[in-house]
Design an enzyme around this catalytic site. Structure first.
Site, PDB file in Angstrom:
ATOM      1  N   HIS A 133      -7.846  -5.592   0.078  1.00 57.55           N
ATOM      2  CA  HIS A 133      -6.638  -4.777   0.147  1.00 57.55           C
ATOM      3  C   HIS A 133      -5.558  -5.407   1.018  1.00 57.55           C
ATOM      4  O   HIS A 133      -4.368  -5.280   0.731  1.00 57.55           O
ATOM      5  CB  HIS A 133      -6.998  -3.386   0.690  1.00 57.55           C
ATOM      6  CG  HIS A 133      -5.891  -2.395   0.580  1.00 57.55           C
ATOM      7  ND1 HIS A 133      -5.409  -1.947  -0.635  1.00 57.55           N
ATOM      8  CD2 HIS A 133      -5.144  -1.761   1.532  1.00 57.55           C
ATOM      9  CE1 HIS A 133      -4.424  -1.081  -0.434  1.00 57.55           C
ATOM     10  NE2 HIS A 133      -4.246  -0.962   0.876  1.00 57.55           N
ATOM     11  N   SER A 182       0.849  -1.194   0.000  1.00 57.19           N
ATOM     12  CA  SER A 182       0.000   0.000   0.000  1.00 57.19           C
ATOM     13  C   SER A 182       0.889   1.250   0.000  1.00 57.19           C
ATOM     14  O   SER A 182       1.667   1.442  -0.922  1.00 57.19           O
ATOM     15  CB  SER A 182      -0.953  -0.051   1.195  1.00 57.19           C
ATOM     16  OG  SER A 182      -2.017   0.859   1.044  1.00 57.19           O
TER      17      SER A 182
END
Length: 258
Positions: free
Chosen positions: A227, A94
């Site tokens: 995610h 991320s």
């Protein structure tokens, strides 16, 4: 702690490492997020996590407000690793993927430094136009974190715990929102991209676009999940990174002498 020790937390060190993986955490994350991965990597790998300021043992240190600033701080430390005979694998998830990519670009500009092997995870390529509006208020940030699966909801209901990690989380969300990557930047080293099949922030085409940022080998691997897919697939992720690192350097790492 001072110097390198503040920024790098050693998760596992071996006597004669064949490779060294350095993890760059996500927004609000810490090096300890990657500690469970140690049991899944081959024994011949050194493993370390980057510890950003403003969390855990660095709680009282000033936060770094930009992705570029984090990369700038890391490069002198990574430079020491990248000049050794041990291949350096720079893994970022991320926000950490952006930090890793920026650090790799800086290292690539230094001819005296051996190239590192970047692994970008859970992040759209720099060349992909932004469409997402990042959370701005504390409540929006907390809601976003729960939606992405980055923390357990019950932890957010504890005011003391919430107050401890909110400053770093607020800082990192701001750093990601302000980050303006160079969409034309290209590395001359192999690049691995890992992505979750149901990641709401990284569509398949946004992950695949990382191929535009290397002139060398590119590999894309997808995993079930959103995610934070890597938390549910630690063994598979570790195997993918280790296998790719061996492939990228031209064959299996030598077995360390005993």
């Amino acid at each position: 702690m001072t110097g390198r020790d503040r920024w790098i937390r050693e998760l596992r060190r071996v006597g004669r490492p064949a490779a060294h993986v350095v993890f760059c955490p996500h927004a609000g994350g810490a090096a300890s997020f990657f500690a469970p991965f140690t049991r899944h990597f081959p024994a011949r790998f050194d493993l370390s996590g980057v510890q950003y300021p403003g969390r855990q043992e660095r709680l009282d240190e000033p936060l770094v407000p930009t992705v570029e600033g984090l990369a700038d701080h890391l490069v002198p430390i990574l430079r020491q690793f990248a000049t050794t005979a041990v291949p350096l694998v720079l893994f970022g998830h991320s926000m950490g993927a952006s930090v890793a990519f920026e650090a790799a670009l800086r290292l690539a500009a230094e001819e005296a430094v051996a190239p590192c092997l970047p692994v970008v995870s859970g992040r759209a390529a720099p060349s992909v136009p932004r469409t997402h509006v990042y959370a701005a208020t504390d409540q929006e940030i907390l809601d976003d974190l729960v939606e992405l699966g980055g923390t357990q909801a019950e932890l957010l209901r504890d005011p003391e715990l919430r107050d401890l990690f909110l400053p770093a989380l607020r800082n990192d969300y701001g750093a990601v929102a302000r980050y303006r990557p160079t969409g034309e930047a290209v590395l001359d080293v192999p690049l691995l991209c890992l992505t979750g099949e149901r990641d709401p922030r990284v569509p398949a085409e946004a992950a695949a676009a990382w191929k535009n940022h290397t002139s060398a080998e590119f590999r894309l691997e997808s995993f079930p999940g959103g995610h934070f897919f890597l938390a549910d697939h630690r063994e598979a992720v570790a195997r993918a990174v280790a296998d790719w690192a061996e492939s990228a350097r031209g064959g299996p790492f030598p077995v360390a002498a005993r």
